[in-house]
Design a protein around this motif. Sequence first.
Motif, PDB file in Angstrom:
ATOM      1  N   GLN A 339       0.828  -1.204   0.000  1.00 38.26           N
ATOM      2  CA  GLN A 339       0.000   0.000   0.000  1.00 38.26           C
ATOM      3  C   GLN A 339       0.865   1.258   0.000  1.00 38.26           C
ATOM      4  N   ALA A 340       1.919   1.253   0.849  1.00 37.20           N
ATOM      5  CA  ALA A 340       2.810   2.414   0.893  1.00 37.20           C
ATOM      6  C   ALA A 340       3.489   2.624  -0.457  1.00 37.20           C
ATOM      7  N   LYS A 341       3.844   1.552  -1.131  1.00 39.20           N
ATOM      8  CA  LYS A 341       4.473   1.671  -2.450  1.00 39.20           C
ATOM      9  C   LYS A 341       3.519   2.338  -3.442  1.00 39.20           C
ATOM     10  N   GLU A 342       2.271   1.954  -3.393  1.00 39.83           N
ATOM     11  CA  GLU A 342       1.291   2.541  -4.309  1.00 39.83           C
ATOM     12  C   GLU A 342       1.113   4.030  -4.044  1.00 39.83           C
ATOM     13  N   VAL A 343       0.994   4.406  -2.758  1.00 43.01           N
ATOM     14  CA  VAL A 343       0.810   5.820  -2.409  1.00 43.01           C
ATOM     15  C   VAL A 343       2.035   6.628  -2.802  1.00 43.01           C
ATOM     16  N   TRP A 374       4.334  12.145   2.082  1.00 46.01           N
ATOM     17  CA  TRP A 374       5.322  11.072   1.931  1.00 46.01           C
ATOM     18  C   TRP A 374       5.638  10.434   3.295  1.00 46.01           C
ATOM     19  N   LYS A 375       5.847  11.263   4.305  1.00 46.03           N
ATOM     20  CA  LYS A 375       6.171  10.744   5.637  1.00 46.03           C
ATOM     21  C   LYS A 375       4.999   9.977   6.230  1.00 46.03           C
ATOM     22  N   ALA A 376       3.773  10.431   5.947  1.00 49.44           N
ATOM     23  CA  ALA A 376       2.598   9.766   6.498  1.00 49.44           C
ATOM     24  C   ALA A 376       2.265   8.464   5.766  1.00 49.44           C
ATOM     25  N   ALA A 377       2.835   8.232   4.599  1.00 52.29           N
ATOM     26  CA  ALA A 377       2.491   7.063   3.797  1.00 52.29           C
ATOM     27  C   ALA A 377       3.073   5.777   4.374  1.00 52.29           C
ATOM     28  N   GLY A 378       4.042   5.848   5.267  1.00 57.26           N
ATOM     29  CA  GLY A 378       4.667   4.640   5.801  1.00 57.26           C
ATOM     30  C   GLY A 378       5.809   4.173   4.916  1.00 57.26           C
ATOM     31  N   GLY A 381       8.989  -1.688   0.951  1.00 55.26           N
ATOM     32  CA  GLY A 381      10.207  -2.478   1.095  1.00 55.26           C
ATOM     33  C   GLY A 381      11.437  -1.642   0.793  1.00 55.26           C
ATOM     34  N   ARG A 382      12.581  -2.081   1.329  1.00 57.60           N
ATOM     35  CA  ARG A 382      13.798  -1.267   1.177  1.00 57.60           C
ATOM     36  C   ARG A 382      14.101  -0.973  -0.295  1.00 57.60           C
ATOM     37  N   LYS A 383      14.030  -1.975  -1.130  1.00 54.27           N
ATOM     38  CA  LYS A 383      14.379  -1.783  -2.526  1.00 54.27           C
ATOM     39  C   LYS A 383      13.431  -0.781  -3.189  1.00 54.27           C
ATOM     40  N   ASP A 384      12.121  -0.982  -2.984  1.00 56.88           N
ATOM     41  CA  ASP A 384      11.127  -0.081  -3.590  1.00 56.88           C
ATOM     42  C   ASP A 384      11.211   1.310  -2.974  1.00 56.88           C
ATOM     43  N   ASP A 385      11.386   1.353  -1.647  1.00 57.94           N
ATOM     44  CA  ASP A 385      11.425   2.647  -0.968  1.00 57.94           C
ATOM     45  C   ASP A 385      12.612   3.481  -1.457  1.00 57.94           C
ATOM     46  N   ASP A 386      13.761   2.854  -1.583  1.00 57.50           N
ATOM     47  CA  ASP A 386      14.944   3.588  -2.036  1.00 57.50           C
ATOM     48  C   ASP A 386      14.769   4.096  -3.465  1.00 57.50           C
ATOM     49  N   ALA A 387      14.188   3.259  -4.333  1.00 58.71           N
ATOM     50  CA  ALA A 387      14.004   3.676  -5.733  1.00 58.71           C
ATOM     51  C   ALA A 387      13.010   4.833  -5.841  1.00 58.71           C
ATOM     52  N   LEU A 388      11.893   4.738  -5.109  1.00 63.77           N
ATOM     53  CA  LEU A 388      10.886   5.817  -5.159  1.00 63.77           C
ATOM     54  C   LEU A 388      11.436   7.104  -4.552  1.00 63.77           C
ATOM     55  N   TRP A 389      12.170   6.986  -3.469  1.00 57.98           N
ATOM     56  CA  TRP A 389      12.720   8.183  -2.833  1.00 57.98           C
ATOM     57  C   TRP A 389      13.734   8.865  -3.751  1.00 57.98           C
ATOM     58  N   ALA A 390      14.507   8.075  -4.486  1.00 61.15           N
ATOM     59  CA  ALA A 390      15.471   8.671  -5.418  1.00 61.15           C
ATOM     60  C   ALA A 390      14.748   9.507  -6.485  1.00 61.15           C
ATOM     61  N   ARG A 391      13.621   9.017  -6.998  1.00 59.20           N
ATOM     62  CA  ARG A 391      12.863   9.787  -7.996  1.00 59.20           C
ATOM     63  C   ARG A 391      12.223  11.024  -7.361  1.00 59.20           C
TER      64      ARG A 391
END
Length: 550
Positions: A339-343, A374-378, A381-391
Amino acid sequence: MSETDPEATQAAPEPAAPAGETTEATSAQETTAETVEEPEAAQPPETVEEPEAAQPPVAADATPASPAPTGTVRPADDPVAAPEAPPVTAAPAPEARPVPRPPLPTPRPGRPTPKTVAAPTPSVPAPPDLTPAEEAEAAAFGRVDADGTVWVRESAGERTVGQYPGADADEALALYVRRYADLRASVLLFEARLSTDLSAREIDSTLEHLTAELAEPAAVGDLDGLRAELERLRSLAAERKAAAEAERAAAKARAVEARTELVEAAEKIAATDPAKMQWRPAGDQLRSLLDQWKDAQRNGPRIDRPTEDALWKRFSHARSTFDRERRRFFSELEKSNAQAKEVKAALVAEAEALAGSTDWGPTSGAFRDLMARWKAAGRAGRKDDDALWARFRAAQDTFFAARDAANRATDAEFQANLEVKLGLLEQAEALLPITDLTSAKATLRDIQAKWDAAGKVPRGDLQRVEGRLRAVEQAVRDADQAHWRRTNPETRARAEGAAAQLYAAIAALEDDLEKARRTNDARRIKEATQALEARRSWLEQVERAAAESR
């Protein structure tokens, strides 16, 4: 009594541990595989070989299976064949000679033999042989008939122990005294071994063997004294067995307590709130507790089967509970991560759409809102979180880099305005402290007009120069307020009216004080004095305020 449990202690079966076991990742919640080994079943005690069948001694009155040849003698009760006696002839009787001691059969370690108990261990010295005096004393308990029959004297009377025809009395007695010496050595050896770690099983078997050996032995000596010594050792052995049993019970109690502590530690881990659980350290702790359980099972004192089964069920239940909660936690975590990845993917799309905006103010606010969401979204996973944060961060950097470049260009244009305002600030700050309020107010109004005409300054200097001018303006306002309070006609009129009223009150109180003194009224004197002091203090304050307003 047996010292060890004949049944092997075996752990109760437990459902097999999962092949893959997830652990907590503090930043990305990745799962790792881990396998928890089951405790090994306790091995059953090794089978102890039975002792080789000992040849029973021949009773004194037993008839041999085949008669010995004429002229030969075979002692009836010697387990080791005695040397053949010389043929009976008319030759003179042989000279008395010492009878060699028959060699003792090599005993099996830890098991009694027909003539001896266990072989002496290195820590238990072998009993001493009889001295010549002791041999003579033992021989005094026997006699030999003319036909070679050997008798022994006991408390119950005399009995025959064997025959040795064709030999003199001393030689015949020496053989049976030697057998007495063997029995005595067995008793002494048993006494010495009682002070070692002799097991209860060995104690019982040795006592049983010695009792049988001393019932009606084919030996000459103080057999009654030897039996009395054995009875004393029987009491000592009972105390030794009781102490060993107490030690065993205490060791079992300590083992149960130690196992219970392991179980309670596992149950404490399993009862931890899953939201507060540190899964990897907790899993390591459970594995360590399992290793301690297996070590205690292999090397520690054995505990009874029902107690061990009950403790193992609790331990196994705690591990199963931990594993179930861990799987549930990471299953829910995986859903939350999705869910966090989608948001966050939607937030990244919005940020990338704003990256090229030149509407600096509103877009900066929009990026602040995106960051809060972004902070409220939770966490994903590490791999997805790092990639989304980089963008997301790249979109932010693109916008704010463009905004900073535009601000730097603007600041370069406003640098000249800053120099003008710094000069105006020096003129304004020169008015402090204010001594001429009217002149200061006029000068400040002129500075303010020039300030507004100078235009904007770089953003980084705006707060600094504005703050310095506001300080001068506040000082002029404070001076103006103080001057107005001093020159306010209403305030002066009120002060003068209050002073007149206080003068009248003071005069009246002075008259009252004088009258009280004439009548010597202490109470009225005190009241008038206090009231007079208060009015004079008020009058002093009013006159001071009136003086300041002039």
